[in-house]
Design an enzyme around this catalytic site. Structure first.
Site, mmCIF file in Angstrom:
data_model
loop_
_atom_site.group_PDB
_atom_site.id
_atom_site.type_symbol
_atom_site.label_atom_id
_atom_site.label_comp_id
_atom_site.label_asym_id
_atom_site.label_seq_id
_atom_site.Cartn_x
_atom_site.Cartn_y
_atom_site.Cartn_z
ATOM 1 N N LYS A 199 1.344 -2.674 7.069
ATOM 2 C CA LYS A 199 1.605 -2.726 5.627
ATOM 3 C C LYS A 199 3.085 -2.494 5.337
ATOM 4 O O LYS A 199 3.661 -3.095 4.422
ATOM 5 C CB LYS A 199 0.737 -1.690 4.892
ATOM 6 C CG LYS A 199 -0.674 -2.176 4.602
ATOM 7 C CD LYS A 199 -0.649 -3.348 3.625
ATOM 8 C CE LYS A 199 -2.027 -3.718 3.134
ATOM 9 N NZ LYS A 199 -2.002 -4.854 2.192
ATOM 10 N N SER A 227 0.844 -1.198 0.000
ATOM 11 C CA SER A 227 0.000 0.000 0.000
ATOM 12 C C SER A 227 0.870 1.236 0.000
ATOM 13 O O SER A 227 2.006 1.225 0.496
ATOM 14 C CB SER A 227 -0.905 0.004 1.239
ATOM 15 O OG SER A 227 -1.511 1.265 1.435
ATOM 16 N N TYR A 269 -3.148 1.092 9.952
ATOM 17 C CA TYR A 269 -3.123 0.389 8.663
ATOM 18 C C TYR A 269 -1.715 0.396 8.076
ATOM 19 O O TYR A 269 -1.202 -0.624 7.616
ATOM 20 C CB TYR A 269 -4.107 1.051 7.701
ATOM 21 C CG TYR A 269 -4.121 0.471 6.305
ATOM 22 C CD1 TYR A 269 -4.313 -0.890 6.078
ATOM 23 C CD2 TYR A 269 -3.940 1.290 5.187
ATOM 24 C CE1 TYR A 269 -4.327 -1.416 4.797
ATOM 25 C CE2 TYR A 269 -3.965 0.773 3.895
ATOM 26 C CZ TYR A 269 -4.147 -0.576 3.705
ATOM 27 O OH TYR A 269 -4.164 -1.089 2.432
#
Length: 699
Positions: free
Chosen positions: A601, A584, A597
């Site tokens: 990642k 990402s 998040y």
């Protein structure tokens, strides 16, 4: 597909029954009438489907049917034609177009010839088609033409073959069918067989059909129903004979009490079958496993090495299965390494035997042949079952279906006598017959054919787009998602025999079970797209530990679990593989309040690099795609609307907020994953697919 052997365990269930229905027959007539299809052809389609729907009669393009009728040509003049099954059509789902009309009168004139080459026969038949775009008529067209009956049915009935494939098959068949049938000695399909069959019929025109030794059965009549029901009646007689005085197969001594698991055996076998093309490339195979009590009785038999190596039950099967299966040793739990060595030797011996078979038969052949690949298409594994082997899941399933049919036929033959098919020279002639080879079709394979691909989070968004992109490139697909219905919907959209499985990738046991299921279904794994993920938000200095840990479970540890299981299978295969991670922008260019998040990642991105570093020596490549602003389960419509409004942008401008000013789609990300799967010399690489974002660019 229903296992045709299951019925054999209960003799009461095996007897053929007529499925004719007046109402169904008339529905076919009514259905096709608006298309200009006459009653004869409509009924021919109906009974052909009845026959083709039973694997005890017909398998994968085998058998053929015909009817003689009258149609109008372009001048409106009535022409007598033979409508006969066309090449490439399957009797189980045939349509009128699959029964091309051939002018009958010219076909009948051919009978006066002394001989006719296969090539001239095909050209002549094609030249007399009523419609030039029709498929090639069956190689047995002349046999149908030379018999006078209106409706003719031909099947490779398992029961009939069990009687004919005997040292005294002629006497057994005459005992069973008496004077109701004519008896034709084995001759390879074509002009000579057509003439001989007609001669046998003319010796006694009262017969209801013909037994073609070591080949199959024909029945005929003036109505579709009578021809069909004669087939059912005579096959029933064969089945009843097989129930008399049966002896059972004797199990071999020394089979392991605890056989190795299928999920452990399959990838090892798949790796042993693969052909090393050099430079890290392999010619791989897809496998289809079958097991049942009847199959186990067969593969566990003490004389498996004898009866399984005699040949195919009807020469028509050889193009799908070769003439013999490879017989492997019985795998024992906890002893897979010594089994692999023994299996490797068995496969090498099979190849050497095939080379020798080709050499001795090619030496006697009038026209020299080019040897086909020497790899087996069926593997028998005592204690476990059998594998069909093919270039695709479809081909592997066809080989497995025919192998199951072979098990039934040989088991029945051995139960009343001993199995003895046609001799090796006849098998070779069929395997290398140009007209049979044409059935397999031509054309190159797609770039990712023979590859087995697993996509996690494949029920929607990027995962679904990626699965479909790989399917378009020829790969076999396994789609994993928490939502079973979504996984199965994506799998269905991939076509072929794609597999949809429910799997929560945060559950390590569920991940292992899912990979085992993929291995049991296809034989192994070549490419894994670890895509499943979700975006948690929160200010990193304030976020609850539970939120951060939940995000790490899905966005990091789940990727590790998926990759570990992929490597487990790939290592067993020994043919390398590809790990692909959905990274990402947050891993490279963190955004405010997206720490929960972005942190896992970022760890996932370095996980990709670690796999590249640690497993490059195993031929396993590891890469990632760094995508941003893709409409998906992560970036929902509501999120797009709120973030666009917060920045004072239209949704279009927000989604196109990159250097190119273009919205990036899930299909664009899927294309990047596919490219990485093909790039055989690329590893530890991250491809950015975001339309251009300098802050998130790598190098």
């Amino acid at each position: 597909m229903r296992d045709p052997l299951a019925a054999k365990l209960n003799p009461v269930e095996v007897s053929m029954k007529s499925l004719w229905s007046d109402a169904d027959a008339e529905s076919y007539v009514a259905k096709y009438a608006p298309q200009g299809v006459n009653r004869d052809l409509a009924l021919r389609v109906y009974t052909t489907r009845l026959l083709g729907g039973d694997p005890r009669l017909v398998l994968h393009g085998g058998g053929n049917t015909s009817c003689k009728t009258t149609v109008d040509d372009l001048l409106g003049e009535a022409v007598e034609v033979l409508c006969v099954k066309g090449s490439g059509w399957d009797m189980g789902d045939i349509e009128p177009a699959g029964l091309p009309a051939v002018r009958l009168a010219p076909l009948l004139k051919l009978r006066k010839l002394e001989q006719l080459s296969d090539e001239d026969m095909v050209d002549f038949q094609r030249g007399n088609l009523m419609t030039s775009s029709s498929p090639n008529p069956s190689v047995e067209t002349l046999l149908h033409a030379f018999l006078p009956h209106k409706f003719i049915d031909h099947t490779h009935s398992t029961a009939v073959l069990s009687l004919t494939d005997q040292p005294d098959g002629d006497a057994i068949c005459r005992e069973v069918f008496g004077r109701k049938m004519g008896y034709v000695p084995y001759i390879m399909p074509g002009f000579a067989l057509a003439k001989k069959a007609a001669e046998v019929y003319e010796q006694d025109p009262s017969v209801e059909g013909l037994i073609l030794f070591k080949h199959g059965i024909f029945t005929f009549a003036e109505t579709a129903r009578d021809a069909y029901e004669r087939m059912i009646a005579h096959v029933t007689s064969a089945e009843q004979r097989l129930e008399k005085g049966r002896k059972t197969l004797v199990a071999a001594a020394g089979l392991p009490k605890a056989p190795a698991a299928l999920a452990e055996v399959a990838p090892v076998l798949r790796g042993l079958l693969a052909l090393d093309r050099g430079d890290g490339e392999f010619k791989r195979w897809v496998m289809d496993f079958r097991a049942s009590p009847a199959i186990r009785a067969y593969v566990d038999g003490a004389e498996l090495g004898r009866y399984s190596q005699q040949g195919v039950v009807t020469p028509d099967h050889t193009i799908r299965t070769k003439n013999w299966p490879v017989v492997l040793p019985a795998p024992e739990a906890g002893k897979i390494a010594p089994w692999a060595e023994a299996a490797k030797t068995a496969i090498a011996n099979f190849q050497a035997g095939y080379h020798a078979y080709f050499a001795r038969n090619n030496a006697r052949s009038a026209s020299k042949k080019t040897e086909l690949d020497p790899m087996p298409r069926v593997a028998l594994v005592p204690g476990l079952g059998l594998f069909g082997i093919g270039a695709s899941a479809k081909d592997a399933a066809i080989a497995a279906d025919i192998a199951v049919n072979t098990v039934e036929c040989i088991s029945d033959a051995e139960a009343i006598g001993s199995f003895q098919p046609v001799s090796e020279d006849h098998l070779f002639d069929l395997e290398y017959w140009s007209l049979e080879q044409a059935k397999l079709g031509k054309g190159g394979e797609k770039p990712l054919a023979r590859r087995i691909v697993v996509v996690t989070g494949g029920g929607s968004g990027i995962g679904a787009a990626t699965a479909k992109a790989f399917a378009r490139e020829g790969a076999e697909l396994a789609v994993l998602d928490r939502d079973l219905a979504a996984a199965q919907a994506t799998a269905k959209g991939c076509g072929g025999k794609a597999l949809g499985l429910a799997c929560d990738v945060t559950d390590a046991q569920a991940v292992r079970a899912a990979f085992d299921s993929v291995v049991e279904r296809f034989g192994g794994v070549d490419v894994v797209v670890s895509n499943a993920g979700a975006a948690w938000q929160g200010t990193v200095g304030e976020v609850d530990d539970a939120v951060l840990r939940q995000s790490f479970e899905l966005n990091f540890f789940a990727h590790q679990s998926v990759a570990q299981n992929a490597v487990r299978v790939m290592a067993a295969q020994g043919t390398g593989g590809v790990l692909l991670f959905n990274a990402s922008k947050q891993a490279v260019n963190p955004g405010k309040n997206f720490g929960p998040y972005g942190l896992p990642k970022a760890a996932c991105l370095f996980l990709m690099k670690q796999y590249a570093l640690d497993h490059g020596k195993d031929g396993i490549r590891s890469n990632a795609v760094n995508a941003d602003r893709i409409r998906s389960g992560l970036l929902t419509s509501d999120m797009i609307a709120s973030r666009s409004a917060a920045r004072g942008l239209t949704e279009k401008d927000y989604m196109g907020g990159n250097l190119l000013g273009r919205e990036v789609t899930a299909d664009d990300v899927a294309d990047a994953f596919v490219w990485l799967a093909k790039a055989s010399k690329v590893t530890a690489c991250t491809i950015t697919v975001d339309g251009g974002n300098i802050e998130a660019s790598l190098r």
